[in-house]
Design a protein around this motif. Sequence first.
Motif, PDB file in Angstrom:
ATOM      1  N   VAL A   2      51.054  41.804-108.269  1.00  0.00           N
ATOM      2  CA  VAL A   2      51.873  40.671-107.856  1.00  0.00           C
ATOM      3  C   VAL A   2      51.106  39.389-108.131  1.00  0.00           C
ATOM      4  O   VAL A   2      49.926  39.285-107.827  1.00  0.00           O
ATOM      5  N   ILE A   3      51.830  38.447-108.709  1.00  0.00           N
ATOM      6  CA  ILE A   3      51.180  37.174-109.025  1.00  0.00           C
ATOM      7  C   ILE A   3      50.723  36.505-107.735  1.00  0.00           C
ATOM      8  O   ILE A   3      51.467  36.386-106.772  1.00  0.00           O
ATOM      9  N   GLU A   4      49.492  36.104-107.748  1.00  0.00           N
ATOM     10  CA  GLU A   4      49.005  35.341-106.611  1.00  0.00           C
ATOM     11  C   GLU A   4      48.725  33.940-107.114  1.00  0.00           C
ATOM     12  O   GLU A   4      47.779  33.695-107.843  1.00  0.00           O
ATOM     13  N   ALA A   5      49.591  33.039-106.666  1.00  0.00           N
ATOM     14  CA  ALA A   5      49.411  31.693-107.146  1.00  0.00           C
ATOM     15  C   ALA A   5      48.223  31.087-106.450  1.00  0.00           C
ATOM     16  O   ALA A   5      48.026  31.279-105.264  1.00  0.00           O
ATOM     17  N   SER A   6      47.467  30.339-107.162  1.00  0.00           N
ATOM     18  CA  SER A   6      46.432  29.579-106.502  1.00  0.00           C
ATOM     19  C   SER A   6      47.163  28.443-105.817  1.00  0.00           C
ATOM     20  O   SER A   6      48.313  28.156-106.089  1.00  0.00           O
ATOM     21  N   ARG A   7      46.500  27.786-104.892  1.00  0.00           N
ATOM     22  CA  ARG A   7      47.196  26.782-104.132  1.00  0.00           C
ATOM     23  C   ARG A   7      47.743  25.687-105.053  1.00  0.00           C
ATOM     24  O   ARG A   7      48.829  25.174-104.860  1.00  0.00           O
ATOM     25  N   LEU A   8      46.978  25.385-106.088  1.00  0.00           N
ATOM     26  CA  LEU A   8      47.410  24.297-106.956  1.00  0.00           C
ATOM     27  C   LEU A   8      48.591  24.683-107.825  1.00  0.00           C
ATOM     28  O   LEU A   8      49.446  23.880-108.130  1.00  0.00           O
ATOM     29  N   SER A   9      48.607  25.958-108.222  1.00  0.00           N
ATOM     30  CA  SER A   9      49.672  26.340-109.133  1.00  0.00           C
ATOM     31  C   SER A   9      50.845  26.950-108.388  1.00  0.00           C
ATOM     32  O   SER A   9      51.831  27.319-108.975  1.00  0.00           O
ATOM     33  N   GLU A  10      50.742  27.029-107.052  1.00  0.00           N
ATOM     34  CA  GLU A  10      51.850  27.637-106.325  1.00  0.00           C
ATOM     35  C   GLU A  10      53.065  26.727-106.410  1.00  0.00           C
ATOM     36  O   GLU A  10      52.953  25.512-106.547  1.00  0.00           O
ATOM     37  N   ALA A  11      54.207  27.371-106.339  1.00  0.00           N
ATOM     38  CA  ALA A  11      55.433  26.612-106.474  1.00  0.00           C
ATOM     39  C   ALA A  11      55.800  26.025-105.120  1.00  0.00           C
ATOM     40  O   ALA A  11      55.789  26.702-104.113  1.00  0.00           O
ATOM     41  N   VAL A  12      56.132  24.772-105.123  1.00  0.00           N
ATOM     42  CA  VAL A  12      56.592  24.119-103.910  1.00  0.00           C
ATOM     43  C   VAL A  12      58.070  23.839-104.092  1.00  0.00           C
ATOM     44  O   VAL A  12      58.483  23.321-105.127  1.00  0.00           O
ATOM     45  N   VAL A  13      58.856  24.234-103.107  1.00  0.00           N
ATOM     46  CA  VAL A  13      60.284  23.986-103.215  1.00  0.00           C
ATOM     47  C   VAL A  13      60.541  22.509-102.945  1.00  0.00           C
ATOM     48  O   VAL A  13      60.054  21.957-101.956  1.00  0.00           O
ATOM     49  N   ILE A  14      61.262  21.887-103.837  1.00  0.00           N
ATOM     50  CA  ILE A  14      61.648  20.492-103.612  1.00  0.00           C
ATOM     51  C   ILE A  14      63.163  20.422-103.731  1.00  0.00           C
ATOM     52  O   ILE A  14      63.817  21.435-103.963  1.00  0.00           O
ATOM     53  N   GLY A  15      63.709  19.273-103.550  1.00  0.00           N
ATOM     54  CA  GLY A  15      65.162  19.157-103.618  1.00  0.00           C
ATOM     55  C   GLY A  15      65.680  19.542-104.988  1.00  0.00           C
ATOM     56  O   GLY A  15      65.244  18.979-105.989  1.00  0.00           O
ATOM     57  N   TYR A  16      66.553  20.530-105.042  1.00  0.00           N
ATOM     58  CA  TYR A  16      67.149  20.991-106.297  1.00  0.00           C
ATOM     59  C   TYR A  16      66.071  21.368-107.307  1.00  0.00           C
ATOM     60  O   TYR A  16      66.091  20.918-108.440  1.00  0.00           O
TER      61      TYR A  16
END
Lengths: 460, 1155
Positions: free
Chosen positions: B192-206
């Motif tokens: 399973v992909i483990e995103a590093s904190r910097l590359s993790e996806a952050v949900v934003i509007g749309y």
Amino acid sequence: MKKYRSHISLFTLLLALCACNRQLDLKPEGTMVESELLKYEQTTQNYLADTYLRMMDGCAGNNYQIGDLTGGIAGTNDPNLAKGTIDPRDENYTDLWSKPYVAINQANVIIHQLPVYAQFDKSKQAPIIAEALFIRAYCYMALLRLYGDGALQGKKDNMGVPLRIAPFDGYDGSQNVPRATNGEVYTQILKDLDAAIADLPAVRPDALSQGSRATKGAANALAARVCLYSQQYEKAATYAQAAMAGNNYSLQPNFWTLWPDHYETLGSYPLSKEILFAFPESFNKTSKYNDNNGIYYAYGYYPTLPDFLASYGDHDERKDSIDLSYEPLMRKFTDQNMRDNVVMIRLPEVMLTAAEALAQTKGVNSTSIDLLNQVYARAYTVNPVPHVYTAADFATPAALIDRILQERRWELAFEGFARFDAIRYGKAPNPELPATRYAFPIPQHEIDITQGLIKQNPGY
Amino acid sequence: MVTVLILGGITLLYANNGYSQLLQQVRVTEKFENESLASCVRKLESGYHLSFGYDNQELVRYQVKKLSFVNERLDKVMQTLLHNTPLHFVEKNGVLLIVKGVMPAQPLQEQQPAPGKIKGVVTDNDGQPVPGVTVKVAGTKYYAVSNPEGAFEITLPAGNYTLQLSFIGYKPVQQMVKIVPGTVAQQKLAMVIEASRLSEAVVIGYGVQERRSLLGSVSTYQASKVPGQTPVTIDEAMVGKLAGVFIAPSSGVPGAASNITIRGISTLNANGNSPLIVVDGVPIYGIDPNLNKVDYNQGTAGGFSYGGNQVVNEYRQPTTFEKNPLATINPDDIESIEVLKDAYSTAIYGSRGSAGVILITTKKGSRGKMRVDVQLSTAFSKPRELPKVMNGDQYADFYTEVFRQKDSIGKASSGWYIPLNYKFPKGVNTNWLDEVVRTANSNNAVVSMSGGTEKSNYYVSLGYNKEQSYIINNDFTRYQGRVNFDNQMSKSLKVGVSMSLNQATNNALSAQQVYRGAIQKAPNIPVYDSTGKYNWLFGKNPTGPEDVSNPVAQALSGKNYSTDNRVLGNVFADLKLLPWLSAHTDVGVDWINSRSYNRIIDRPKLIGGSATETQQQLRKWVINNRIDINKVVGDGHAISAMLGQSFETSTENANGVYGAKFLTDEMLSIVTAQDKRVLNSLQQQWAQVSYLSRLNYEYKHRYLAGVTYRLDGSSRFSANHRYVGFPSFAVGWVPSEESFLKGVKGIEQLKIRGSVGFTGNDGGNGYYGNQGQYVVDVYGATYGNLGTISNKQPANPNLEWERTTTWNVGADISLWQGRVTATLDYYRRQTANAILQSALPYFMGFDLQQQNRADLNNKGIEFSITSENISRRDFHWTTTFNISGNRNIVTRLHQIDEEQLAAQNETSGGRFWRVGHSATAFYLYDWAGVNPADGQPQWSDNSGKVSEVPIQKQYPNAPYEHRKYMGDAMPVVFGGFGNTLNWKNFELNCFFSFSAGNKMYNGAKAAMYSYLGSSSAGSNVYNLSSDLLNYWTTPGQQTAIPALINKSNYAQAGFGTSYDYTLDRKNSRFLEDASFAKLRSLLIGYNFNSRQLKNTHVFSALKIYAEANNVFILTKYSGLDPEVSAYGSSALNMGYDELTMPSPRTWRIGLKASF
């Protein structure tokens, strides 16, 4: 790329489907906007009914009582009221000013917007507008006699009240108007009433609506009162006689039929033929069980002044009506719920108005004396009337007028006239009230919000 | 160059297609000379921001003589570099893997007899092979690296082994394997992909965005990363965890609404300060008292009393309950919560963005074996403390004395006075609180199944909560189900669904009333009378309150519940049109159907009982369409853009009926009532059409810029002002990518960003806000015999939208590979033309109308830091800390008569607002204590003069001028502090939340100090605080309780109306500092390790834990809990404790297991 084409077209279709501006024009289900309200006769009638209720709010409560509380009829525990020391900032008195304007605005909506939106017979619109005109006229009369600077003393060019005859359509400051002169307000009132008289019915089908909704008679009687206030005595006599013309109104045989005692048993004062206009016992305002029609005379809230009581003749039956021997209560307005028909225009007032106006224009005359005698005699149905007046009793017209005014005080006690009748003749309504305080102060709120465009009455 | 991908509106970062362009688009200008291949790769890694996966030992073996490239495509460069080696490269998830063609298993040292063999394939969660993964056999020297097909094989002696897989960008995997001689064990291993904190996806509007490129101010809360607290509603767990987000649970009743305020008060509208809540792209029915309030007692008009002491009872316990909109969302289904704070983040929500936006993302399945997670817990809770009230004898003595004093004053003042001679009987001591308070038990069970195949992923969950209130017979029950499913229909089209079905029944609606009743009911009355019936009235006492109450009966008899059924979710389709262009469509719903039923049984003054039933249906449809573009242009220019459109429509129905006089208490249907009426029958609608766009640009990860624009058209606004645009702009700079910082060890990323934008607020003017409205009077007002239609609101063609401008500057720093991350933000928010009920000239016919009158300012600082202090093999210690401060100032208010209108606003239930002060300020008459000489209350006017006459009586014409600013309900600073320690299998977590500088009006005390209250039908001889026993009696006595009858309450005490100036909420007598630090949660857990679990053959993970919530509070506040709010979700009315039930202390044990 070809294979995406169907996807793209589907996507575009979705976009197109959703972009309808029409979907934003939503209308509420439980409420109406103005155009819908005035489209139908029924809803217009309902709105008119509410306008009457607002008029009752503005004219039947304190506005009604002040005439007596400050006119030497009843005592008040509010020294500001008696001495005229009301602070313009005191919010306790703003209702006197603001409530009639609520009714005026609603009347304005009907007068102006009904012709725009109505989709029913024009012949049915005119009487509705006439009623709204009557309401507007009554409210302006009520405002002017309280706030107009010298309005009751013939000072036509002094400041009256702001004259709003357009319906509310938002406020951004440009709607601010200065106070119109007394003369202008009187002119508007009479203009409204003339228009109303033309379209109002003379009689209505049932006693309730006959008594509680405007009629030709009521409008004429109001016009007579207004003319008396503005010292247009000839017109006053004409309107008063027009009101009495026909066979629509007559005096009740005695005071007990007029004001039956129902302290113990709940009931209503009858809307008899003596009544030209009254507020009916209504399920007022919104919800609560304890809403009243705004008359707090009952329960001895305001004691009748002993001097005034003493002024009655010994067997004057009207004395009983305001001083029940067995209870310290007044028979006018004894309803325990303080919810009853509230008489606003009664035939004796019209009769005495005619008498006074004729005395002013024609001097001592038999019509005036006859009218006076009729009113006076009705107060003595058990015992004989102490005196039947003739022209010989009055040396001057002023003597006749004084006697008529005295009769008004007795007859119309607790019906809100005393203060204004005194001021009309330059007399102090009560000894404590200085002449500079005959007009009420305009609420400071109005002066502040219009940045001084509305001016305060002199003396405050 | 790693591009930012914005896809699907969900947290899935697509890899394959998107990154192939990487090889073609990254251009390399570089020289290599006499160095190892490993060194070349490192140069590429750092110079072009590429991620490589390789075996360093392998690469150092190869030397590069001399090569130089000028603006060469990366794939060419790689080919050249790897020429003449057995290595080749492949790109995977943005990582360039350098692998050998075929890797036969090889022992590192000497070959041993190898009777068994293991063959396996390593795949990622999308089922794609992962090459280059090092597969180690734990405790041995054997290892292998997966080939481009993901395959590997290892020859091993027989026995049981653990395979350890590790690979950059993926979570490490452990797998047990048994080697049997002569056979080949087949293993499929998913990573399973483990995103590093910097590359993790952050949900934003749309959309989603990589954290490293984020330009806005966004706080993220991930329950999975923060252990502790298993709340009924997720907002409870978020308290104190997010900088700038102020959450105050309004009361301890399960399912009650919280007050959530993001970055302070932005409008003076009652409902305008609640953030928009969006679940998986659906803006839900959020915090809105108009929709969430259950009014369960409409039939009995309790409010009326004339004469009487209304001031003492200024706070009337409302017969309403405000439901928490998040109570119908299962907290365990939530993957992450993003809170959007600055304008660049919120302006994409346009007219609903000004109070902030909360984005909730639910869990998705991931490729691989089915995983079953089970959570079970049980909890016991009790109030930490209960108010101290008088017992029956104290009560009887006290009131006997009060009435004796009244009598003596009465006799002295008038010969006509008839003494009451009241004697309150002693001998009975009922502790009403003990009668209704219990130790509550709560149970919680959640099961979820998740997994995925090559084409589809699923997450299915079921949950059950039963949460008892600590008031007897009051509880909250919830059932929930969720399905999140997606399927790759074709190479370009993916469709899916995210849907939840919930039912919540809240039977604790009257808990607050019972609680209050138990405090106030006379303690010298037994619960039951001599005939065994409830004592509803005042028993043998000579007088008692007009209202009929018996807290025990109220709790045990009758019914008062609300059942909400909610369908919330959406279906979506993602279409990949071109490698850089994709389209997304979703259609979402939020449907809430609730039934509320309240029944009061037959009792005195309510013969036959009464019932209220309300049915409410809320139906919302949302359609979102958008196109996402992600493209790298030329050398290091990356563009990501979004163009979209949204349509939202809501239909709301409410029907309410009331019945009274039932034949028996068992008959529930209102049809069986003898008196009935319709309370409500209404449908209202609104719709909104929106167009949205966003353009983000970045250059070499160093310079970032963005712009968003949303155009909103709403049915709430008049056709003239219908469409409004909301733009926002942001820029960012990443100094850590600049040459002068690039080499600095320890700094992973330093980013400085700034944004400005506009947002709006559509909540202010309600439905059909600008139109003049007329309504049929529901109570049937008449004039004569004509029904009436009255003005509901005047037309307001001049009303404009409020506009909030937000400036934000911030910095994000990430140190030592993310071991320390910190964010600092400073913002200013200016709301112009806030809608406010403001005055009209009376001659207009209306006295108040909503007008664009007020301006407000907020400015604040937020700081948060997470630090992994110690990270050893057996010991981890992580600390999180955040602190925020916000200053609110009202800069413009009414046009005129500020003080008078402020007083008016206060009378109608609002605050006393003044220009120059916060919208949540306390502006009060100054209580100057009790004069020890004569026991009189003292007051200080604005000149500092102290008098025994209440200010309102001293200055009857303009008392307001003598009020003083006494503090603010909103804290100066607030935040949270948490520590997590892991030692071997043990886990310890504690979390504090704190707030400082805020004031709370202790109305609870005022209520418990009120002994003169009366109404037309009786005296409110409520039970009182035992503090009152210390009332002033003798000169020189130092006490906070004045003489019983004094100049501030004496006025007409006992003779008609009496007004106790010391008890109204307008003076500072009960205003207290409510700064606090609270140990919200303390958790001890034990995680069974794989060795321990091996024998069970059942669990893949197992944790047992014990947790305590609300363990203690450090505060000077004299009430029970400085965190309550009597007015529910209302941010404007925060800071009042009106005998509001505090949150209980909870002890919980539970287990979490995975299979």
